[in-house]
Scaffold this motif. Structure first.
Motif, short mmCIF file in Angstrom:
data_model
loop_
_atom_site.label_atom_id
_atom_site.label_comp_id
_atom_site.label_asym_id
_atom_site.label_seq_id
_atom_site.Cartn_x
_atom_site.Cartn_y
_atom_site.Cartn_z
N ALA A 1 0.83 -1.21 0.00
CA ALA A 1 0.00 0.00 0.00
C ALA A 1 0.87 1.26 0.00
O ALA A 1 0.56 2.23 -0.70
CB ALA A 1 -0.93 -0.02 1.21
N THR A 2 1.95 1.23 0.74
CA THR A 2 2.82 2.41 0.80
C THR A 2 3.54 2.62 -0.53
O THR A 2 3.66 3.75 -1.02
CB THR A 2 3.86 2.27 1.94
N ARG A 3 3.99 1.53 -1.13
CA ARG A 3 4.66 1.65 -2.44
C ARG A 3 3.69 2.20 -3.48
O ARG A 3 4.02 3.09 -4.25
CB ARG A 3 5.16 0.27 -2.89
N LYS A 4 2.49 1.67 -3.48
CA LYS A 4 1.48 2.10 -4.45
C LYS A 4 1.12 3.58 -4.23
O LYS A 4 1.03 4.36 -5.19
CB LYS A 4 0.24 1.22 -4.30
N ALA A 5 0.96 3.95 -2.97
CA ALA A 5 0.61 5.34 -2.66
C ALA A 5 1.75 6.29 -3.06
O ALA A 5 1.49 7.40 -3.56
CB ALA A 5 0.31 5.48 -1.16
N ALA A 6 3.00 5.86 -2.88
CA ALA A 6 4.15 6.71 -3.25
C ALA A 6 4.20 6.87 -4.77
O ALA A 6 4.48 7.97 -5.28
CB ALA A 6 5.44 6.09 -2.73
N ALA A 7 3.95 5.79 -5.49
CA ALA A 7 3.95 5.87 -6.96
C ALA A 7 2.85 6.81 -7.44
O ALA A 7 3.07 7.64 -8.33
CB ALA A 7 3.77 4.47 -7.55
N ASP A 8 1.66 6.69 -6.84
CA ASP A 8 0.54 7.56 -7.23
C ASP A 8 0.83 9.01 -6.87
O ASP A 8 0.55 9.93 -7.64
CB ASP A 8 -0.75 7.11 -6.52
N ARG A 9 1.37 9.22 -5.66
CA ARG A 9 1.63 10.59 -5.20
C ARG A 9 2.63 11.30 -6.12
O ARG A 9 2.45 12.47 -6.48
CB ARG A 9 2.17 10.55 -3.76
N ALA A 10 3.69 10.59 -6.51
CA ALA A 10 4.71 11.20 -7.38
C ALA A 10 4.18 11.45 -8.79
O ALA A 10 4.76 12.23 -9.54
CB ALA A 10 5.95 10.30 -7.44
N ALA A 11 3.06 10.82 -9.11
CA ALA A 11 2.42 11.05 -10.41
C ALA A 11 1.30 12.08 -10.28
O ALA A 11 0.49 12.22 -11.20
CB ALA A 11 1.88 9.73 -10.95
N GLY A 12 1.24 12.78 -9.15
CA GLY A 12 0.24 13.83 -8.98
C GLY A 12 -1.00 13.36 -8.25
O GLY A 12 -2.01 14.07 -8.21
N GLY A 13 -0.94 12.20 -7.64
CA GLY A 13 -2.09 11.63 -6.95
C GLY A 13 -2.28 12.17 -5.54
O GLY A 13 -1.62 13.13 -5.15
N PRO A 14 -3.19 11.54 -4.78
CA PRO A 14 -3.54 12.05 -3.46
C PRO A 14 -2.40 12.02 -2.45
O PRO A 14 -1.47 11.23 -2.57
CB PRO A 14 -4.67 11.11 -3.02
N ALA A 15 -2.54 12.90 -1.44
CA ALA A 15 -1.51 13.02 -0.40
C ALA A 15 -1.41 11.74 0.42
O ALA A 15 -2.39 11.01 0.58
CB ALA A 15 -1.82 14.20 0.50
N MET A 16 -0.20 11.51 0.94
CA MET A 16 0.06 10.35 1.81
C MET A 16 0.21 10.86 3.25
O MET A 16 0.25 12.06 3.49
CB MET A 16 1.37 9.66 1.42
N ALA A 17 0.42 9.92 4.15
CA ALA A 17 0.71 10.30 5.54
C ALA A 17 2.11 10.90 5.62
O ALA A 17 2.97 10.63 4.78
CB ALA A 17 0.60 9.07 6.43
N VAL A 18 2.33 11.70 6.67
CA VAL A 18 3.66 12.22 6.99
C VAL A 18 4.49 11.04 7.48
O VAL A 18 3.95 10.18 8.20
CB VAL A 18 3.53 13.28 8.11
N PRO A 19 5.78 10.91 7.14
CA PRO A 19 6.62 11.82 6.36
C PRO A 19 6.72 11.41 4.88
O PRO A 19 7.47 12.01 4.14
CB PRO A 19 7.98 11.65 7.04
N TYR A 20 5.93 10.41 4.49
CA TYR A 20 6.04 9.90 3.12
C TYR A 20 5.62 10.94 2.07
O TYR A 20 6.18 11.01 0.98
CB TYR A 20 5.18 8.64 2.95
N ASP A 21 4.62 11.72 2.44
CA ASP A 21 4.06 12.65 1.46
C ASP A 21 5.11 13.64 0.95
O ASP A 21 5.19 13.89 -0.25
CB ASP A 21 2.87 13.41 2.06
N ASP A 22 5.84 14.19 1.87
CA ASP A 22 6.87 15.19 1.52
C ASP A 22 7.86 14.62 0.50
O ASP A 22 8.16 15.26 -0.50
CB ASP A 22 7.66 15.52 2.80
N LEU A 23 8.36 13.43 0.78
CA LEU A 23 9.38 12.84 -0.09
C LEU A 23 8.79 12.41 -1.43
O LEU A 23 9.36 12.73 -2.49
CB LEU A 23 10.03 11.64 0.60
N ALA A 24 7.66 11.74 -1.41
CA ALA A 24 7.09 11.25 -2.67
C ALA A 24 6.68 12.40 -3.58
O ALA A 24 6.93 12.36 -4.80
CB ALA A 24 5.89 10.34 -2.38
N SER A 25 6.08 13.44 -3.03
CA SER A 25 5.68 14.56 -3.88
C SER A 25 6.90 15.30 -4.40
O SER A 25 6.93 15.74 -5.56
CB SER A 25 4.71 15.49 -3.15
N GLN A 26 7.93 15.42 -3.56
CA GLN A 26 9.16 16.09 -4.01
C GLN A 26 9.83 15.30 -5.14
O GLN A 26 10.33 15.89 -6.10
CB GLN A 26 10.12 16.22 -2.82
#
Lengths: 194, 113
Positions: free
Chosen positions: B29-54
């Motif tokens: 779930a975390t890998r999938k959420a990180a892949a989606d987030r870096a492609a412009g998808g929904p926010a993740m929990a802290v601290p993953y969101d910061d890194l994946a979106s960056q």
């Protein structure tokens, strides 16, 4: 390198391999190769297979063209490591001055209209991907590039939009120009499959 | 003998499948959420969101603190590497899909003429 396990290797075999290659080559094994060895089954193997196919497999594009595409994708992503690494490989296949001109502004570089149009597509794909339309691809066709060749270029663009991101996130150490040149010879000889 | 052309679609899918659905140290779930987030998808929990979106938007601005935050949260460097690789792949494969869509539509239009 922000992850120490990648820097030193994640098994005794990989630690020895990194030390051996560094010793024989007379330079620190670049971080790109360390990542390719790390947790290989998870990422290095599938990523290396696609990269090898896209960069060295049969294509209307020369190896030099594809390495230049990779270097430009790196430039658009502000990845100094990948600009240096792939610019150095391109320079072994094309003239260094041509690579430098293209990296500064591919629109004025003495390259084919087809390559220019393809680079324009890859620039949009990298920086403004949601703006790509059928017209973007049609413009490449009009410059004389076929659908299979454009697909090959898109594969290079996708792969290096992945590579630059982990290179930047992991903060790859920057080799010297001389080290990039020597590493480029290895990449030409051995390719990308880890 | 002539080597066959690469099947880029299959190679891209093999990479996606291995990174997002294959066995790893981090959870799927975390890998999938990180892949989606870096492609412009929904926010993740802290601290993953910061890194994946960056990684998706401006990877050269990733910081030591962002990576270390994910190492701590994920529990190991190995797990953090998987999440970084997933995010990078998500951003790249989003571009792959959009570019192929443009290519396919232009090819269809060209064939229809």
């Amino acid at each position: 390198m922000r992850l120490q396990e990648i820097d030193r290797g994640d098994s005794i075999f990989n630690r020895l391999l990194i030390a051996f290659i560094s010793l024989v080559s007379g330079m620190r094994l670049p971080d790109a190769a360390r990542v390719a060895f790390y947790h290989k089954d998870f990422f290095g193997s599938p990523m290396g297979a696609w990269t090898q196919a896209a960069m060295r497999g049969p294509s209307a594009w020369s190896v030099g063209d594809r390495e230049l595409m990779a270097a430009l994708v790196a430039k658009w992503n502000s990845c100094d490591f990948c600009v240096g690494a792939h610019g150095a490989v391109a320079a072994k296949e094309i003239e260094r001055s041509l690579v430098d001109t293209a990296l500064a502004d591919y629109r004025v570089a003495p390259i084919s209209d087809g390559l220019k149009a393809t680079l324009e597509f890859l620039e949009a794909m990298t920086l403004r991907p949601t703006e790509l339309t059928s017209k973007s691809a049609a413009a490449v066709f009009e410059a004389g590039v076929g659908a299979e060749a454009l697909k090959d270029a898109i594969a290079v663009g996708a792969i290096f939009n992945i590579v630059v991101r982990y290179a930047n996130a992991l903060d790859f150490a920057l080799p010297t120009a001389n080290e990039f040149d020597r590493a480029a010879s290895m990449l030409l000889k051995r390719g990308y499959a880890s | 003998m002539t080597a066959s052309r690469p099947d880029h679609r299959a190679l891209a899918e093999a990479l996606r499948y291995r990174v997002l659905e294959g066995r790893g140290v981090s959870d799927h779930a975390t890998r999938k959420a990180a892949a989606d987030r870096a492609a412009g998808g929904p926010a993740m929990a802290v601290p993953y969101d910061d890194l994946a979106s960056q990684i998706g938007e401006c990877s050269h601005r990733v910081t030591d603190a962002q990576v270390q935050g994910v190492v701590q949260a994920a529990g190991s460097e190995n797990a953090a590497f998987e999440i970084i690789a997933a995010a990078a792949m998500g951003a790249g494969l989003m571009r792959w899909r959009l570019a192929l869509k443009a290519l396919d539509e232009a090819s269809d239009a060209s064939a229809g003429n």
